[in-house]
Design a protein around this motif. Structure first.
Motif, PDB file in Angstrom:
ATOM      1  N   ALA A  73       0.845  -1.199   0.162  1.00 59.60           N
ATOM      2  CA  ALA A  73       0.029   0.006  -0.048  1.00 59.60           C
ATOM      3  C   ALA A  73       0.899   1.292   0.091  1.00 59.60           C
ATOM      4  O   ALA A  73       0.358   2.362  -0.608  1.00 59.60           O
ATOM      5  N   LYS A  74       2.151   1.043   0.600  1.00 60.20           N
ATOM      6  CA  LYS A  74       2.932   2.330   0.849  1.00 60.20           C
ATOM      7  C   LYS A  74       4.060   2.122  -0.277  1.00 60.20           C
ATOM      8  O   LYS A  74       4.963   2.979  -0.469  1.00 60.20           O
ATOM      9  N   ASN A  75       4.200   1.348  -0.937  1.00 59.55           N
ATOM     10  CA  ASN A  75       5.171   0.975  -1.917  1.00 59.55           C
ATOM     11  C   ASN A  75       6.547   0.813  -1.357  1.00 59.55           C
ATOM     12  O   ASN A  75       7.717   1.541  -1.860  1.00 59.55           O
ATOM     13  N   THR A  76       6.687   0.281  -0.219  1.00 67.09           N
ATOM     14  CA  THR A  76       7.967   0.208   0.587  1.00 67.09           C
ATOM     15  C   THR A  76       8.299  -1.128   0.838  1.00 67.09           C
ATOM     16  O   THR A  76       7.444  -2.018   0.881  1.00 67.09           O
ATOM     17  N   LEU A  77       9.624  -1.296   0.934  1.00 67.15           N
ATOM     18  CA  LEU A  77      10.304  -2.479   1.565  1.00 67.15           C
ATOM     19  C   LEU A  77      11.270  -2.257   2.816  1.00 67.15           C
ATOM     20  O   LEU A  77      11.744  -1.020   2.741  1.00 67.15           O
ATOM     21  N   GLU A  78      11.207  -2.889   3.827  1.00 63.87           N
ATOM     22  CA  GLU A  78      11.856  -2.798   4.749  1.00 63.87           C
ATOM     23  C   GLU A  78      12.764  -3.945   5.478  1.00 63.87           C
ATOM     24  O   GLU A  78      12.445  -4.937   5.282  1.00 63.87           O
ATOM     25  N   LEU A  79      13.788  -3.475   6.153  1.00 60.71           N
ATOM     26  CA  LEU A  79      14.578  -4.490   6.847  1.00 60.71           C
ATOM     27  C   LEU A  79      15.033  -4.023   8.163  1.00 60.71           C
ATOM     28  O   LEU A  79      15.565  -3.097   8.374  1.00 60.71           O
ATOM     29  N   GLN A  80      14.476  -4.819   9.131  1.00 64.03           N
ATOM     30  CA  GLN A  80      14.640  -4.303  10.612  1.00 64.03           C
ATOM     31  C   GLN A  80      15.649  -5.265  10.905  1.00 64.03           C
ATOM     32  O   GLN A  80      15.918  -6.625  10.787  1.00 64.03           O
ATOM     33  N   MET A  81      16.869  -4.715  11.400  1.00 63.17           N
ATOM     34  CA  MET A  81      18.104  -5.292  11.663  1.00 63.17           C
ATOM     35  C   MET A  81      18.460  -5.174  13.294  1.00 63.17           C
ATOM     36  O   MET A  81      18.573  -3.970  13.722  1.00 63.17           O
ATOM     37  N   ASN A  82      18.375  -6.410  13.836  1.00 64.17           N
ATOM     38  CA  ASN A  82      18.603  -6.331  15.295  1.00 64.17           C
ATOM     39  C   ASN A  82      19.832  -7.017  15.633  1.00 64.17           C
ATOM     40  O   ASN A  82      20.523  -7.770  14.991  1.00 64.17           O
ATOM     41  N   SER A  83      20.298  -6.653  16.930  1.00 68.79           N
ATOM     42  CA  SER A  83      21.588  -7.437  17.497  1.00 68.79           C
ATOM     43  C   SER A  83      22.827  -7.251  16.398  1.00 68.79           C
ATOM     44  O   SER A  83      23.562  -7.973  16.077  1.00 68.79           O
ATOM     45  N   LEU A  84      22.965  -5.977  15.944  1.00 69.00           N
ATOM     46  CA  LEU A  84      23.885  -5.949  14.748  1.00 69.00           C
ATOM     47  C   LEU A  84      25.533  -6.050  15.400  1.00 69.00           C
ATOM     48  O   LEU A  84      25.739  -5.687  16.516  1.00 69.00           O
ATOM     49  N   THR A  85      26.283  -6.535  14.565  1.00 70.76           N
ATOM     50  CA  THR A  85      27.577  -6.961  14.775  1.00 70.76           C
ATOM     51  C   THR A  85      28.394  -6.269  13.906  1.00 70.76           C
ATOM     52  O   THR A  85      27.801  -5.775  12.912  1.00 70.76           O
ATOM     53  N   PRO A  86      29.758  -5.965  14.217  1.00 70.45           N
ATOM     54  CA  PRO A  86      30.664  -5.392  13.253  1.00 70.45           C
ATOM     55  C   PRO A  86      30.640  -6.009  11.689  1.00 70.45           C
ATOM     56  O   PRO A  86      30.968  -5.343  10.941  1.00 70.45           O
ATOM     57  N   GLU A  87      30.361  -7.508  11.864  1.00 68.71           N
ATOM     58  CA  GLU A  87      30.393  -8.064  10.535  1.00 68.71           C
ATOM     59  C   GLU A  87      29.173  -7.942   9.965  1.00 68.71           C
ATOM     60  O   GLU A  87      29.090  -8.121   8.605  1.00 68.71           O
ATOM     61  N   ASP A  88      28.364  -7.018  10.257  1.00 69.82           N
ATOM     62  CA  ASP A  88      27.269  -6.576   9.357  1.00 69.82           C
ATOM     63  C   ASP A  88      27.424  -5.346   8.695  1.00 69.82           C
ATOM     64  O   ASP A  88      26.545  -4.768   7.875  1.00 69.82           O
ATOM     65  N   THR A  89      28.505  -4.869   8.937  1.00 78.08           N
ATOM     66  CA  THR A  89      29.037  -3.437   8.300  1.00 78.08           C
ATOM     67  C   THR A  89      29.246  -3.735   6.689  1.00 78.08           C
ATOM     68  O   THR A  89      29.830  -4.707   6.185  1.00 78.08           O
ATOM     69  N   ALA A  90      28.202  -2.795   5.876  1.00 74.59           N
ATOM     70  CA  ALA A  90      28.396  -3.035   4.436  1.00 74.59           C
ATOM     71  C   ALA A  90      27.522  -1.917   3.955  1.00 74.59           C
ATOM     72  O   ALA A  90      26.995  -1.384   4.595  1.00 74.59           O
ATOM     73  N   ILE A  91      27.461  -1.888   2.625  1.00 75.85           N
ATOM     74  CA  ILE A  91      26.388  -1.144   2.046  1.00 75.85           C
ATOM     75  C   ILE A  91      25.234  -2.065   1.661  1.00 75.85           C
ATOM     76  O   ILE A  91      25.478  -3.258   0.961  1.00 75.85           O
ATOM     77  N   TYR A  92      24.117  -1.676   1.826  1.00 77.40           N
ATOM     78  CA  TYR A  92      22.962  -2.460   1.847  1.00 77.40           C
ATOM     79  C   TYR A  92      22.170  -1.903   0.555  1.00 77.40           C
ATOM     80  O   TYR A  92      21.838  -0.630   0.421  1.00 77.40           O
ATOM     81  N   TYR A  93      21.817  -2.951  -0.255  1.00 80.57           N
ATOM     82  CA  TYR A  93      21.031  -2.533  -1.495  1.00 80.57           C
ATOM     83  C   TYR A  93      19.580  -3.353  -1.582  1.00 80.57           C
ATOM     84  O   TYR A  93      19.335  -4.453  -1.024  1.00 80.57           O
TER      85      TYR A  93
END
Length: 114
Positions: A73-93
């Motif tokens: 309905a809003k034409n959106t996509l989301e990614l909820q990221m929890n418990s982040l670690t340094p290994e999650d460092t990146a450019i997200y597409y």
């Protein structure tokens, strides 16, 4: 279709971020959507996807921590990221597919400090 990703930033380990991706057209015409990421010196990898509007997959490294969702309905996509670690460092597409056509957002940087 144009995709615009947002929501990236810097967060400490253990923290959370929510990425958003806005589609210029109707999400109804995009049955498959996904988030990918690319860390420095590494290949782009799949983080999470919603296939044919309902089948959800997660990469092994984010299972139990990340949640992908779409709001047609809003034409959106989301990614909820929890418990982040340094290994999650990146450019997200954000990514969308319709048949043989594939669309990419411009990427948003996520940096997790230890």
């Amino acid at each position: 279709v144009q995709l615009q990703a947002s929501g990236g930033g810097m967060v400490q380990a253990g923290g959370s971020l929510t990425l958003s991706c806005a589609a210029s057209g109707s999400m109804h015409s995009l049955p498959t959507v996904a988030w990918y990421r690319q860390a420095p010196g590494k290949q782009r990898e799949l983080v999470a996807s919603i296939i044919s509007g309902k089948i959800i997959n997660y990469g092994d490294s984010v299972k139990g921590r990340f949640i992908i969702s779409r709001d047609d309905a809003k034409n959106t996509l989301e990614l909820q990221m929890n418990s982040l670690t340094p290994e999650d460092t990146a450019i997200y597409y954000c990514n969308a597919q319709r048949g043989d056509l594939m669309y990419w957002g411009q990427g948003t940087q996520v940096t997790v400090s230890s």
